[in-house]
Design a protein around this motif. Structure first.
Motif, PDB file in Angstrom:
ATOM      1  N   UNK A  10      77.608  -5.105  67.875  1.00 21.63           N
ATOM      2  CA  UNK A  10      77.204  -6.411  67.361  1.00 21.63           C
ATOM      3  C   UNK A  10      77.903  -6.747  66.048  1.00 21.63           C
ATOM      4  N   UNK A  11      77.881  -5.809  65.096  1.00 17.97           N
ATOM      5  CA  UNK A  11      78.440  -6.117  63.785  1.00 17.97           C
ATOM      6  C   UNK A  11      78.786  -4.850  63.025  1.00 17.97           C
ATOM      7  N   UNK A  12      79.579  -5.039  61.992  1.00 13.46           N
ATOM      8  CA  UNK A  12      80.006  -3.970  61.087  1.00 13.46           C
ATOM      9  C   UNK A  12      79.549  -4.315  59.680  1.00 13.46           C
ATOM     10  N   UNK A  13      79.086  -3.296  58.969  1.00 14.55           N
ATOM     11  CA  UNK A  13      78.735  -3.509  57.562  1.00 14.55           C
ATOM     12  C   UNK A  13      79.284  -2.348  56.734  1.00 14.55           C
ATOM     13  N   UNK A  14      79.947  -2.662  55.639  1.00 12.92           N
ATOM     14  CA  UNK A  14      80.339  -1.632  54.679  1.00 12.92           C
ATOM     15  C   UNK A  14      79.630  -1.922  53.364  1.00 12.92           C
ATOM     16  N   UNK A  15      79.254  -0.855  52.662  1.00  9.16           N
ATOM     17  CA  UNK A  15      78.484  -1.001  51.434  1.00  9.16           C
ATOM     18  C   UNK A  15      79.006  -0.024  50.393  1.00  9.16           C
ATOM     19  N   UNK A  16      79.155  -0.489  49.169  1.00 12.97           N
ATOM     20  CA  UNK A  16      79.574   0.353  48.056  1.00 12.97           C
ATOM     21  C   UNK A  16      78.465   0.393  47.012  1.00 12.97           C
ATOM     22  N   UNK A  17      78.052   1.590  46.635  1.00 15.81           N
ATOM     23  CA  UNK A  17      77.033   1.756  45.601  1.00 15.81           C
ATOM     24  C   UNK A  17      77.724   1.961  44.257  1.00 15.81           C
ATOM     25  N   UNK A  18      77.354   1.161  43.266  1.00 19.67           N
ATOM     26  CA  UNK A  18      77.968   1.232  41.944  1.00 19.67           C
ATOM     27  C   UNK A  18      76.898   1.091  40.864  1.00 19.67           C
ATOM     28  N   UNK A  19      77.137   1.715  39.719  1.00 14.85           N
ATOM     29  CA  UNK A  19      76.253   1.569  38.569  1.00 14.85           C
ATOM     30  C   UNK A  19      77.072   1.313  37.319  1.00 14.85           C
ATOM     31  N   UNK A  20      76.502   0.524  36.422  1.00 15.48           N
ATOM     32  CA  UNK A  20      77.188   0.202  35.179  1.00 15.48           C
ATOM     33  C   UNK A  20      77.036   1.364  34.199  1.00 15.48           C
ATOM     34  N   UNK A  21      78.138   1.749  33.584  1.00 17.30           N
ATOM     35  CA  UNK A  21      78.101   2.836  32.608  1.00 17.30           C
ATOM     36  C   UNK A  21      77.255   2.429  31.402  1.00 17.30           C
ATOM     37  N   UNK A  22      76.483   3.390  30.882  1.00  7.97           N
ATOM     38  CA  UNK A  22      75.713   3.136  29.680  1.00  7.97           C
ATOM     39  C   UNK A  22      74.318   2.589  29.902  1.00  7.97           C
ATOM     40  N   UNK A  23      73.903   2.450  31.147  1.00  5.14           N
ATOM     41  CA  UNK A  23      72.569   1.928  31.458  1.00  5.14           C
ATOM     42  C   UNK A  23      71.787   2.943  32.302  1.00  5.14           C
ATOM     43  N   UNK A  24      70.456   2.936  32.151  1.00  3.67           N
ATOM     44  CA  UNK A  24      69.615   3.723  33.055  1.00  3.67           C
ATOM     45  C   UNK A  24      69.726   3.161  34.473  1.00  3.67           C
ATOM     46  N   UNK A  26      68.220   1.597  37.942  1.00  2.00           N
ATOM     47  CA  UNK A  26      67.246   0.498  38.027  1.00  2.00           C
ATOM     48  C   UNK A  26      65.782   0.918  37.955  1.00  2.00           C
ATOM     49  N   UNK A  27      65.434   2.093  38.463  1.00  5.86           N
ATOM     50  CA  UNK A  27      64.021   2.495  38.447  1.00  5.86           C
ATOM     51  C   UNK A  27      63.511   2.794  37.031  1.00  5.86           C
ATOM     52  N   UNK A  28      64.427   2.856  36.060  1.00  4.76           N
ATOM     53  CA  UNK A  28      64.014   3.126  34.674  1.00  4.76           C
ATOM     54  C   UNK A  28      64.385   1.989  33.738  1.00  4.76           C
ATOM     55  N   UNK A  29      64.803   0.865  34.289  1.00  5.56           N
ATOM     56  CA  UNK A  29      65.233  -0.260  33.458  1.00  5.56           C
ATOM     57  C   UNK A  29      64.061  -1.086  32.953  1.00  5.56           C
ATOM     58  N   UNK A  30      64.145  -1.524  31.709  1.00  2.00           N
ATOM     59  CA  UNK A  30      63.240  -2.556  31.206  1.00  2.00           C
ATOM     60  C   UNK A  30      63.666  -3.882  31.832  1.00  2.00           C
ATOM     61  N   UNK A  31      62.729  -4.761  32.183  1.00  2.00           N
ATOM     62  CA  UNK A  31      63.085  -6.045  32.814  1.00  2.00           C
ATOM     63  C   UNK A  31      64.155  -6.823  32.061  1.00  2.00           C
ATOM     64  N   UNK A  32      64.090  -6.831  30.738  1.00  2.00           N
ATOM     65  CA  UNK A  32      65.061  -7.588  29.948  1.00  2.00           C
ATOM     66  C   UNK A  32      66.468  -7.013  30.123  1.00  2.00           C
ATOM     67  N   UNK A  33      66.566  -5.696  30.194  1.00 10.12           N
ATOM     68  CA  UNK A  33      67.873  -5.061  30.383  1.00 10.12           C
ATOM     69  C   UNK A  33      68.371  -5.331  31.805  1.00 10.12           C
ATOM     70  N   UNK A  34      67.446  -5.319  32.756  1.00  7.02           N
ATOM     71  CA  UNK A  34      67.821  -5.641  34.134  1.00  7.02           C
ATOM     72  C   UNK A  34      68.370  -7.048  34.247  1.00  7.02           C
ATOM     73  N   UNK A  35      67.743  -7.995  33.535  1.00  8.73           N
ATOM     74  CA  UNK A  35      68.225  -9.384  33.532  1.00  8.73           C
ATOM     75  C   UNK A  35      69.615  -9.471  32.892  1.00  8.73           C
ATOM     76  N   UNK A  36      69.840  -8.643  31.887  1.00  8.54           N
ATOM     77  CA  UNK A  36      71.156  -8.616  31.241  1.00  8.54           C
ATOM     78  C   UNK A  36      72.232  -8.176  32.236  1.00  8.54           C
ATOM     79  N   UNK A  37      71.912  -7.182  33.067  1.00  4.65           N
ATOM     80  CA  UNK A  37      72.853  -6.714  34.093  1.00  4.65           C
ATOM     81  C   UNK A  37      73.105  -7.810  35.113  1.00  4.65           C
ATOM     82  N   UNK A  38      72.052  -8.529  35.490  1.00  2.00           N
ATOM     83  CA  UNK A  38      72.214  -9.647  36.436  1.00  2.00           C
ATOM     84  C   UNK A  38      73.191 -10.669  35.879  1.00  2.00           C
ATOM     85  N   UNK A  39      73.031 -11.025  34.599  1.00  2.00           N
ATOM     86  CA  UNK A  39      73.919 -12.020  33.989  1.00  2.00           C
ATOM     87  C   UNK A  39      75.358 -11.522  33.938  1.00  2.00           C
TER      88      UNK A  39
END
Length: 343
Positions: A10-24, A26-39
């Motif tokens: 039916x379909x193909x999906x590829x996925x890459x997992x990445x994290x920004x250096x210098x940040x916890x 996601x399970x340990x992020x403060x909401x404000x820091x998470x919003x900063x990553x989103x921006x």
């Protein structure tokens, strides 16, 4: 009769997992820091592609569910109302091949889960398109990387390349002849896993299964893609043989089931999603075997997505009752199948 690959993959999906250096993670992020990553991610990604931003704290539950149903986000991301978001490009022109969809989940299990979904068996093309985006993002966003371990991820099973390559398959023959456990064991021995339609722990609704790699560390991307492709082609052969065995055992019964399903779907006035899925899967089987002639086999999969409860109710301000959804589903199914299936 539809060829084996088109009627099975039916379909193909590829996925890459990445994290920004210098940040916890996601399970340990403060909401404000998470919003900063989103921006940060949104600003850079939208500079490269015309992404639409979906913030989990701003979209309705119905929209979130519709995105989950379409595999563009996960249930885990939808639940992260504090700082979860997704960037989705639904208008990739696909100038070098079939059209596909980009999706970047932000603050799911990892800071970024970059995805590309494309119809059919197109592992190399999907990876090439996603890798190009990842390369561009890495020019301005510093990803967490270790020379020995590769890309650093929240779950150790994603260390290394961070690449998960998965293919969605329609396997009615292997399911009905009770061979799926054997197939899953074979795939496990080859370093792959077999899951249901929505990944780990989900059911194989409509005879749909995902095959994906388990190993990401100590191997390169080309090895992963080549081995998943090899495994999928082997399953396609096994499914073709299982369909032959199924017909040898009960040709008339299978044909009656497929034709009866088409008759019900093109004449019913109300239908639940579960019944629609079951009957549409029988129509797909009939088309794959040759009992029914279809103009566009993948359109049968698209129809399933279109009549899911969340998608049926997307364009209405007030929530639909179950009865209203069932009537609209039946009407949509009747109209679509009469165009897709020649009879």
């Amino acid at each position: 009769m539809i060829n084996n690959i088109e009627s099975t993959v039916a379909s193909t999906r590829v996925r890459l997992a990445r994290n920004l250096a210098g940040y916890h993670f996601p399970n340990r992020l403060e909401p404000a820091v998470g919003k900063e990553i989103v921006r940060t991610v949104s600003d850079e990604a939208c500079r490269l592609h015309p992404f639409n931003l979906y913030s989990m704290d701003e979209i309705s539950e119905n929209v979130a569910q519709a995105l989950c149903d379409d595999h563009l986000i996960s249930a885990g991301l939808a639940a992260n109302r504090a700082c979860g978001a997704a960037l989705i490009d639904e208008e990739d022109e696909g100038v070098d091949g079939p059209r596909g969809k980009y999706s970047i989940m932000i603050n799911e299990e990892d800071h970024l889960r970059e995805q590309y979904i494309i119809r059919g068996l197109n592992l190399m093309l999907a990876y090439r398109r996603l890798s190009a985006l990842d390369d561009e993002l890495s020019k301005t966003i510093r990803f967490a990387f270790d020379k020995k371990l590769g890309y650093l991820t929240a779950c150790p099973t994603n260390l290394g390349t961070g690449l998960r390559a998965s293919v969605m398959l329609f396997l009615p023959g292997l399911t009905r002849t009770k061979k799926m456990k054997t197939v899953a064991n074979i795939m496990s021995g080859l370093g792959h896993t077999v899951r249901g339609v929505y990944g780990e722990g989900s059911a194989a609704d409509g005879y749909m299964y995902q095959i994906s790699n388990e190993v990401t560390l100590g191997v390169d991307e080309n090895y992963i893609l080549t081995e998943v492709q090899r495994a999928v082609l082997e399953v396609v052969k096994l499914e073709a043989l299982a369909r032959e065995n199924m017909l040898d055992a009960d040709f008339d019964g299978v044909k009656d089931e497929c034709m009866r399903a088409y008759g019900i779907l093109t004449n019913c006035y109300m239908i639940s999603f579960d019944e629609f899925l079951r009957l549409n899967s029988a129509v797909k089987l009939g088309a794959a075997i040759g009992f029914l002639s279809v103009k566009n086999f993948p359109a049968l999969d698209d129809l399933i997505a279109e009549v899911r409860p969340a998608n049926i109710g997307l364009n209405f301000e007030e929530p639909l009752t179950p009865g209203e959804r069932d009537k609209r589903r039946a009407a949509k199914g009747r109209a679509a199948l009469k165009k897709i299936v020649r009879g």
